[in-house]
Design a protein around this motif. Structure first.
Motif, PDB file in Angstrom:
ATOM      1  N   LEU A  87      38.290  35.699  47.289  1.00 41.87           N
ATOM      2  CA  LEU A  87      38.120  37.058  47.819  1.00 41.87           C
ATOM      3  C   LEU A  87      36.904  37.712  47.170  1.00 41.87           C
ATOM      4  O   LEU A  87      36.151  38.444  47.823  1.00 41.87           O
ATOM      5  N   LEU A  88      36.691  37.431  45.883  1.00 44.41           N
ATOM      6  CA  LEU A  88      35.519  37.986  45.192  1.00 44.41           C
ATOM      7  C   LEU A  88      34.229  37.516  45.860  1.00 44.41           C
ATOM      8  O   LEU A  88      33.337  38.331  46.133  1.00 44.41           O
ATOM      9  N   ASP A  89      34.138  36.206  46.154  1.00 48.82           N
ATOM     10  CA  ASP A  89      32.952  35.693  46.848  1.00 48.82           C
ATOM     11  C   ASP A  89      32.772  36.423  48.178  1.00 48.82           C
ATOM     12  O   ASP A  89      31.657  36.794  48.555  1.00 48.82           O
ATOM     13  N   CYS A  90      33.868  36.594  48.902  1.00 48.20           N
ATOM     14  CA  CYS A  90      33.780  37.198  50.241  1.00 48.20           C
ATOM     15  C   CYS A  90      33.338  38.652  50.163  1.00 48.20           C
ATOM     16  O   CYS A  90      32.512  39.106  50.956  1.00 48.20           O
ATOM     17  N   LEU A  91      33.906  39.399  49.189  1.00 50.28           N
ATOM     18  CA  LEU A  91      33.514  40.802  49.041  1.00 50.28           C
ATOM     19  C   LEU A  91      32.014  40.879  48.734  1.00 50.28           C
ATOM     20  O   LEU A  91      31.284  41.677  49.324  1.00 50.28           O
ATOM     21  N   ARG A  92      31.583  40.044  47.814  1.00 46.52           N
ATOM     22  CA  ARG A  92      30.201  40.136  47.341  1.00 46.52           C
ATOM     23  C   ARG A  92      29.215  39.557  48.349  1.00 46.52           C
ATOM     24  O   ARG A  92      28.187  40.177  48.644  1.00 46.52           O
ATOM     25  N   ASP A  93      29.529  38.367  48.900  1.00 47.32           N
ATOM     26  CA  ASP A  93      28.519  37.644  49.675  1.00 47.32           C
ATOM     27  C   ASP A  93      28.599  37.930  51.175  1.00 47.32           C
ATOM     28  O   ASP A  93      27.594  37.825  51.864  1.00 47.32           O
ATOM     29  N   HIS A  94      29.794  38.267  51.669  1.00 46.93           N
ATOM     30  CA  HIS A  94      29.896  38.516  53.107  1.00 46.93           C
ATOM     31  C   HIS A  94      29.937  40.002  53.423  1.00 46.93           C
ATOM     32  O   HIS A  94      29.580  40.418  54.506  1.00 46.93           O
ATOM     33  N   LEU A  95      30.445  40.809  52.493  1.00 42.41           N
ATOM     34  CA  LEU A  95      30.598  42.234  52.794  1.00 42.41           C
ATOM     35  C   LEU A  95      29.648  43.103  51.963  1.00 42.41           C
ATOM     36  O   LEU A  95      29.686  44.329  52.050  1.00 42.41           O
ATOM     37  N   ASP A  96      28.809  42.470  51.155  1.00 43.49           N
ATOM     38  CA  ASP A  96      27.823  43.193  50.327  1.00 43.49           C
ATOM     39  C   ASP A  96      28.471  44.228  49.416  1.00 43.49           C
ATOM     40  O   ASP A  96      27.858  45.238  49.091  1.00 43.49           O
ATOM     41  N   LEU A  97      29.702  43.996  49.029  1.00 45.45           N
ATOM     42  CA  LEU A  97      30.355  44.884  48.058  1.00 45.45           C
ATOM     43  C   LEU A  97      30.251  44.189  46.697  1.00 45.45           C
ATOM     44  O   LEU A  97      31.089  43.374  46.324  1.00 45.45           O
ATOM     45  N   THR A  98      29.190  44.504  45.980  1.00 47.22           N
ATOM     46  CA  THR A  98      28.884  43.752  44.754  1.00 47.22           C
ATOM     47  C   THR A  98      29.358  44.470  43.499  1.00 47.22           C
ATOM     48  O   THR A  98      28.959  44.111  42.392  1.00 47.22           O
ATOM     49  N   GLY A  99      30.206  45.492  43.682  1.00 45.57           N
ATOM     50  CA  GLY A  99      30.722  46.205  42.503  1.00 45.57           C
ATOM     51  C   GLY A  99      31.629  45.331  41.664  1.00 45.57           C
ATOM     52  O   GLY A  99      31.504  45.277  40.441  1.00 45.57           O
ATOM     53  N   ALA A 100      32.532  44.609  42.291  1.00 48.20           N
ATOM     54  CA  ALA A 100      33.400  43.675  41.554  1.00 48.20           C
ATOM     55  C   ALA A 100      32.522  42.526  41.060  1.00 48.20           C
ATOM     56  O   ALA A 100      31.706  41.997  41.806  1.00 48.20           O
ATOM     57  N   LYS A 101      32.679  42.181  39.793  1.00 45.04           N
ATOM     58  CA  LYS A 101      31.804  41.171  39.177  1.00 45.04           C
ATOM     59  C   LYS A 101      32.576  39.895  38.875  1.00 45.04           C
ATOM     60  O   LYS A 101      33.789  39.923  38.666  1.00 45.04           O
ATOM     61  N   GLU A 102      31.828  38.793  38.767  1.00 42.77           N
ATOM     62  CA  GLU A 102      32.455  37.569  38.289  1.00 42.77           C
ATOM     63  C   GLU A 102      32.055  37.339  36.840  1.00 42.77           C
ATOM     64  O   GLU A 102      30.924  36.992  36.535  1.00 42.77           O
ATOM     65  N   GLY A 103      33.010  37.564  35.936  1.00 44.56           N
ATOM     66  CA  GLY A 103      32.745  37.321  34.528  1.00 44.56           C
ATOM     67  C   GLY A 103      33.132  35.909  34.141  1.00 44.56           C
ATOM     68  O   GLY A 103      32.413  35.231  33.410  1.00 44.56           O
ATOM     69  N   CYS A 104      34.289  35.460  34.641  1.00 47.53           N
ATOM     70  CA  CYS A 104      34.799  34.153  34.199  1.00 47.53           C
ATOM     71  C   CYS A 104      35.171  33.264  35.381  1.00 47.53           C
ATOM     72  O   CYS A 104      35.003  32.064  35.317  1.00 47.53           O
ATOM     73  N   GLY A 105      35.692  33.855  36.438  1.00 46.85           N
ATOM     74  CA  GLY A 105      36.148  33.067  37.581  1.00 46.85           C
ATOM     75  C   GLY A 105      37.484  32.390  37.357  1.00 46.85           C
ATOM     76  O   GLY A 105      37.937  31.614  38.189  1.00 46.85           O
ATOM     77  N   THR A 106      38.146  32.682  36.251  1.00 44.90           N
ATOM     78  CA  THR A 106      39.414  32.015  35.949  1.00 44.90           C
ATOM     79  C   THR A 106      40.517  32.990  35.560  1.00 44.90           C
ATOM     80  O   THR A 106      41.477  32.603  34.894  1.00 44.90           O
ATOM     81  N   GLY A 107      40.385  34.258  35.925  1.00 44.65           N
ATOM     82  CA  GLY A 107      41.488  35.195  35.713  1.00 44.65           C
ATOM     83  C   GLY A 107      41.571  35.793  34.319  1.00 44.65           C
ATOM     84  O   GLY A 107      42.513  36.520  34.026  1.00 44.65           O
ATOM     85  N   ASP A 108      40.584  35.522  33.476  1.00 47.84           N
ATOM     86  CA  ASP A 108      40.700  35.946  32.079  1.00 47.84           C
ATOM     87  C   ASP A 108      40.052  37.295  31.764  1.00 47.84           C
ATOM     88  O   ASP A 108      40.423  37.921  30.774  1.00 47.84           O
ATOM     89  N   CYS A 109      39.066  37.724  32.568  1.00 46.65           N
ATOM     90  CA  CYS A 109      38.242  38.853  32.105  1.00 46.65           C
ATOM     91  C   CYS A 109      38.462  40.149  32.866  1.00 46.65           C
ATOM     92  O   CYS A 109      38.106  41.217  32.390  1.00 46.65           O
TER      93      CYS A 109
END
Ligand SMILES: Cc1cc2nc3c(=O)[nH]c(=O)nc-3n(C[C@H](O)[C@H](O)[C@H](O)COP(=O)(O)OP(=O)(O)OC[C@H]3O[C@@H](n4cnc5c(N)ncnc54)[C@H](O)[C@@H]3O)c2cc1C
Ligand code: FES
Ligand code: FES
Lengths: 159, 285
Positions: free
Chosen positions: A25-47
């Motif tokens: 969902l993070l990829d989709c928000l950022r790359d398909h919907l241009d909502l880049t506020g949510a960030k990817e810090g770890c990609g594994t649920g830790d951050c």
């Protein structure tokens, strides 16, 4: 790999996108919907940098598939301010200098807002416990906790 | 990777039974997605069970027990006041899983089926005497939770089989349970040792008990010697000493980066003693 058509509501707006089943969902928000506020810090649920609300629950959007969002209601950091009017949490984070690089900030704000909706008057340890899944590498947590306490007090006063 | 979102368990089983490659079910995804992202497991078929009606429900059974849907998240479990009142130990085990964000997604069934010996919700379920309902191409069967994990990462489920619900027995009066784990931090860490105790009292005397240990063997342990140490006692110091010794004796941990063997053996006894006291107080309350 065939893509799947997904329709969802993001910050009150109906949206559609085509998702590869492996995309989060993070990829989709950022790359398909241009909502880049949510960030990817770890990609594994830790951050917690990717925190969003999914059907009323706080989640890490890196641990949700985009295709799972079919029919879902999602709120992100982009929906937090009311036009030019910042949310009290956003204002208090600035006043208390509760950010440095800012990478973790959207996640903290979304998570803190979810807490205050559930518990308008949290104790310091309740705030720290709730935000344990949000990591900050620069600011340290004291200023963040104070900003949340101050915003909570203001919001209680206004209510 | 093909993503499926079946509307019934029958449909899900048909997809799983017809799949030839790597198959995973998707509950909260907090293990599946981490493994996918890390490149550890890329399923050919990923079967999302959350759209099946009823999987989000927590239902009180006619006998006073509970049926918990396989998509119920930790957050939903913790918000159910009546269930928390009956089985606080089961719920506190699940609530220790991950952060608030993880709680919004992670499920009991996923925690069990991921097959980690350190899974935090599993000892509580075992101590409670919980069972799972399994549906597969050859029909339906019921299995006690302690028989589900067979070794790290492996369950007793046959290909095409799915857990369709978890059942907790009726709690009854004068009964209590508790789960404790040891981790080096205060949260967001993997159990070095976990221990759950469930007991029933008649007056001050323990009449029934189930004690379970996590993270000290390849699978969760249900330790009869621990139960025998406290049944018939008022949980006095002598009984607690016997309980701690039985828990340490049953623990067969490995040494790893999270703790050496000797330490885990000792901590198993300490946690059993503490969890039993909490369960006893809850039963009295
Ligand atoms: C940041 C973070 C912190 C964590 N902390 C902890 C912790 O403190 N303690 C702990 O124990 N765990 C922890 N975990 C691991 C994980 O969150 C738990 O194991 C969780 O309960 C898994 O549930 P899920 O619904 O997300 O499972 P999923 O990832 O959806 O599934 C897990 C496995 O179960 C199988 N499965 C799911 N549903 C069924 C079903 N109905 N029938 C048959 N098989 C099924 C899947 O095929 C898969 O193999 C953590 C994870 C993260 C990302
Ligand atoms: S990017 Fe999702 S939790 Fe870190
Ligand atoms: S402000 Fe830089 S990570 Fe928090």
């Amino acid at each position: 790999m065939s893509k799947i058509h997904v329709q969802a509501t993001v910050n009150g707006d109906s949206v559609e996108f085509l998702a590869d089943p492996r995309e989060t969902l993070l990829d989709c928000l950022r790359d398909h919907l241009d909502l880049t506020g949510a960030k990817e810090g770890c990609g594994t649920g830790d951050c917690g940098a990717c925190s969003v609300m999914l059907n009323g629950r706080l989640v890490s959007s890196c641990l949700v598939l985009g295709v799972e969002a079919e029919g879902a209601e999602i709120s992100t950091i982009e929906g937090m301010a009311d036009g030019n009017e910042l949310h009290p949490l956003q204002r208090k984070f600035i006043e208390h200098a509760a950010l440095q690089c800012g990478f973790c900030t959207p996640g903290f704000l979304v998570a803190a807002k979810a807490l205050l909706e559930k518990n308008p008057d949290p104790s310091e340890s309740e705030i720290r416990f709730w935000l344990a899944g949000n990591l900050c590498r620069c600011t340290g947590y004291d200023k963040i906790v104070r900003a949340v306490q101050d915003a909570a007090a203001e919001m209680r006063g206004a209510a | 990777m093909r993503y499926h979102a079946p509307a019934t368990f029958d449909e899900a089983i048909a997809i799983a039974a017809g799949a030839s490659g790597v198959t995973r079910y998707l509950a909260g995804g907090t293990d599946v997605l981490v493994q996918l992202r890390a490149g550890m497991v890329t399923p050919d078929d990923l079967i999302d069970l959350k759209k099946i009606p009823g999987t989000h429900d927590i239902t009180r059974l006619p006998d006073g027990g509970w049926r918990i849907g396989i998509a119920v998240s930790g957050a939903e479990l913790g918000a159910h006041a009546e269930l928390v009142a009956d089985w606080p130990g089961v719920v506190e085990g699940m609530e220790l899983v991950g952060s608030t964000q993880v709680q919004g997604r992670a499920t009991l069934t996923g925690n069990l089926c991921n097959g980690s010996p350190a899974a935090d919700s599993v000892p509580g379920l075992v101590a409670a005497g919980a069972t799972v309902t399994i549906q597969g191409p050859n029909g339906t069967r019921e299995l006690p939770v302690e028989q589900v994990p067979v070794k790290p990462g492996k369950t007793a489920l046959e290909p095409g089989e799915i857990i369709t619900a978890i059942t907790l027995p009726a709690r009854g009066k004068s009964a209590g349970d508790a789960y404790l784990r040891f981790i080096p931090r205060t949260e967001m860490d993997i159990a070095v040792v976990g221990c759950a105790v469930s007991l029933v009292l008649d007056g001050d005397k323990v009449t029934a008990a189930r004690i379970s240990l996590g993270a000290v063997a390849p699978t969760v342990l249900l330790v009869q010697d621990c139960a025998d140490a406290i049944i018939g006692t008022t949980l006095d110091d002598a009984a607690l000493d016997k309980l701690a010794a039985a828990a340490s004796a049953a623990a067969k941990p490995i040494s790893d980066k999270r703790g050496p063997k000797e330490f885990r053996v000792d901590v198993a006894g300490v946690l059993a003693r503490r969890a039993a006291k909490i369960a006893y107080e809850r039963a009295k309350a």
